[in-house]
Design an enzyme around this catalytic site. Structure first.
Site, PDB file in Angstrom:
ATOM      1  N   HIS A  24       0.801  -1.234   0.000  1.00 16.66           N
ATOM      2  CA  HIS A  24       0.000   0.000   0.000  1.00 16.66           C
ATOM      3  C   HIS A  24       0.837   1.291   0.000  1.00 16.66           C
ATOM      4  CE1 HIS A  24       0.264   0.054   4.385  1.00 16.66           C
ATOM      5  NE2 HIS A  24      -0.700  -0.805   4.596  1.00 16.66           N
ATOM      6  N   HIS A  78      -5.106  -8.208  15.250  1.00 19.61           N
ATOM      7  CA  HIS A  78      -5.226  -7.016  14.399  1.00 19.61           C
ATOM      8  C   HIS A  78      -6.050  -7.396  13.166  1.00 19.61           C
ATOM      9  CE1 HIS A  78      -4.200  -3.591  12.021  1.00 19.61           C
ATOM     10  NE2 HIS A  78      -3.027  -3.969  11.578  1.00 19.61           N
ATOM     11  N   GLU A  80      -6.288  -5.918  10.174  1.00 16.10           N
ATOM     12  CA  GLU A  80      -5.839  -5.615   8.810  1.00 16.10           C
ATOM     13  C   GLU A  80      -5.628  -6.925   8.035  1.00 16.10           C
ATOM     14  OE1 GLU A  80      -2.595  -2.814   8.346  1.00 16.10           O
ATOM     15  OE2 GLU A  80      -3.189  -2.422   6.281  1.00 16.10           O
ATOM     16  N   ASP A  82      -3.684  -8.283   5.930  1.00 19.93           N
ATOM     17  CA  ASP A  82      -2.463  -9.083   5.793  1.00 19.93           C
ATOM     18  C   ASP A  82      -2.358 -10.106   6.929  1.00 19.93           C
ATOM     19  OD1 ASP A  82      -2.155  -6.708   7.280  1.00 19.93           O
ATOM     20  OD2 ASP A  82       0.012  -6.694   7.065  1.00 19.93           O
ATOM     21  N   HIS A 145      -1.421  -1.229  14.810  1.00 23.18           N
ATOM     22  CA  HIS A 145      -1.426  -0.068  13.968  1.00 23.18           C
ATOM     23  C   HIS A 145      -2.845   0.386  13.599  1.00 23.18           C
ATOM     24  CE1 HIS A 145      -1.509  -0.226   9.279  1.00 23.18           C
ATOM     25  NE2 HIS A 145      -1.340   1.036   9.535  1.00 23.18           N
ATOM     26  N   ASP A 164       1.791  -5.873  14.466  1.00 26.94           N
ATOM     27  CA  ASP A 164       2.632  -4.999  13.627  1.00 26.94           C
ATOM     28  C   ASP A 164       3.811  -4.395  14.416  1.00 26.94           C
ATOM     29  OD1 ASP A 164       1.399  -5.225  11.152  1.00 26.94           O
ATOM     30  OD2 ASP A 164       0.039  -3.559  11.502  1.00 26.94           O
ATOM     31  N   TYR A 191      10.103   0.584   8.700  1.00 27.80           N
ATOM     32  CA  TYR A 191       8.749   0.175   9.083  1.00 27.80           C
ATOM     33  C   TYR A 191       8.156   1.180  10.069  1.00 27.80           C
ATOM     34  CZ  TYR A 191       4.972  -3.043  10.214  1.00 27.80           C
ATOM     35  OH  TYR A 191       3.735  -3.615  10.374  1.00 27.80           O
ATOM     36  N   HIS A 224       5.516  -9.418  11.085  1.00 29.06           N
ATOM     37  CA  HIS A 224       6.321  -9.232   9.862  1.00 29.06           C
ATOM     38  C   HIS A 224       7.804  -9.345  10.219  1.00 29.06           C
ATOM     39  CE1 HIS A 224       2.926  -7.683   7.539  1.00 29.06           C
ATOM     40  NE2 HIS A 224       2.682  -6.789   8.478  1.00 29.06           N
TER      41      HIS A 224
HETATM   42 FE1  FEO Z   1      -1.434  -3.223  10.041  1.00 28.20          FE
HETATM   43 FE2  FEO Z   1       0.685  -5.808   9.060  1.00 28.20          FE
HETATM   44  O1  FEO Z   1      -0.958  -4.878   9.226  1.00 28.20           O
END
Ligand code: FEO
Length: 397
Positions: A24, A78, A80, A82, A145, A164, A191, A224
């Site tokens: 993104h 979370h 989101e 991903d 996040h 995250d 990041y 991640h």
């Molecule tokens: Fe806020 Fe890795 O997603």
């Protein structure tokens, strides 16, 4: 990659996205990973999932350890996508009625995203859940996040599953900080600068809360990148420092150019800064990705931005970068605008207005040069660089 046992009975069953190059709007030139964790106990737990296109790989990884139907609890740290994108497949595979633990905000967000009637259970901040021999504690971490974000802490092993937080977009053979060494810090910094910078005040509060909880953190497992096991304190200290945003004797000269006039100005300003002994570099916005420029902005005490005037406005890449930077809310910066023009010459004023909107301390009114800078103009730019450098040195002492 195949699952890795990161501690006794605890596995990373996540996947590696080797080829993603744009996340993104963030350049992920080293790819990324979507980590997900399986804890085996009297109750088996899956913490987070992966992007939906990797659902098969996640199920394959889990199946190499246990039958997915034996998972008793799913935790979504979370919403989101991903990390949640594979939830529909996973819930279908393990049983739609299995409890899905999330934060109180997750309780609102998960149904909005997936329109499913899952057995969602919103946990309280600090709530403890027994798995048998081990137990989990949930820590609300709003805006790290998303509003629904939380951390999950495995008490007996001292492992923090941080979603995250403390992550990096990095895909490699390495899985742990001790395998990759200090080179991971640049990825962690990028990041932070591009995903979390605007939440710096909240991060400082969360770090304080965690330090007061009197818990030992032996390992930090983000969703991640690599896992912090040799020195988890290192990334915690880095987050504290990055969140404080104390200005350093570092300046960036960020610009774009049409016929090299604004570029000549940028180089002369950079040389003036170098003349004062300031760490600096010119950053051409069509040669550097905005997310790499933003990484450097994180520690810069001065941000000098230049644009030619195009059709009475800013050059598009400069507008793009200013919009991007403004959203990330950097603090404690000196700001300076400059730019070349042919006839109307609005660009320096427009850049300055954007820097003012970001609450940067405007150093001097925007420097403008018409057409091509001659010796006098180059000297004015060099001198501006020196004055900014001199002020930065005083500020950072
Ligand atoms: Fe806020 Fe890795 O997603």
């Amino acid at each position: 990659m195949k699952p890795i046992e990161i501690a006794k009975g605890i596995y990373d069953v996540g996947v590696t996205d080797w080829n993603i190059r744009d996340f993104h709007g963030y350049s992920t030139y080293m790819g990324t990973t979507y980590n997900a964790f399986l804890i085996l106990d009297e109750k088996n737990v899956l913490i987070d999932t992966v992007k939906k296109e990797f659902a098969d790989l996640l199920i394959e990884n889990i199946s190499s350890i246990i039958d997915p139907k034996k998972i008793d609890i799913i935790i979504s740290n979370h919403t989101e996508m991903d990390h949640s994108g594979s939830l529909p497949r996973i819930m279908h595979r393990i049983g739609e009625n299995k409890p899905l633990y999330c934060s109180q905000m997750g309780l609102k967000n998960l149904p909005r995203h997936f329109r499913q009637k899952w057995n969602c259970r919103g946990v309280e901040n600090g709530e403890r859940v027994s798995l048998g021999k081990r137990s989990l504690t949930f820590l609300e971490t709003r805006m790290i996040h998303w509003p629904d974000s939380m951390f999950t802490y495995l008490n007996e092993d001292g492992i923090l599953f941080s979603s995250d937080g403390f992550g990096q977009h990095y895909a490699g053979w390495e899985k742990f900080d001790d395998q990759i060494g200090d080179s991971i810090m640049q990825h962690a910094k990028k990041y932070f600068a591009n995903i979390l910078l605007l939440y710096s005040p909240k991060i400082l509060k969360i770090l304080e809360t965690v330090s007061q909880m009197d818990i030992k953190i032996n390992m930090i497992c983000p969703d991640h990148g690599i896992i912090w096991r040799r020195d988890p304190g290192k990334i915690i200290r880095a987050y504290a420092e990055w969140s404080e945003q104390k200005p350093k004797a570092k300046a960036l000269v960020i610009y774009d150019t049409m016929w090299q006039s604004t570029e000549k100005m940028a180089i002369a300003i950079t040389e003036g800064l170098i003349g004062e002994g300031i760490e600096t570099m010119p950053m051409h916005l069509r040669k550097r990705h905005r997310s790499d420029v933003m990484t450097e902005v994180l520690e810069a005490g001065a941000v000098v931005v230049g644009s030619p005037t195009l059709n009475n406005g800013l050059f598009p890449t400069v507008s793009d970068f200013l919009t991007y930077m403004k959203g990330l809310k950097p603090k404690n910066k000196i700001g300076q605008a400059f730019g070349s023009y042919g006839w109307s010459g609005e660009s320096a004023k427009l850049v300055q207005e954007e820097l003012e909107a970001m609450k940067f301390e405007i150093f001097e009114p925007g420097l403008r040069i018409q057409y091509v800078p001659e010796q006098e103009g180059i000297e004015a730019c060099f001198s501006l660089g020196r004055r900014i450098g001199s002020r930065l040195k005083r500020l950072s002492q």
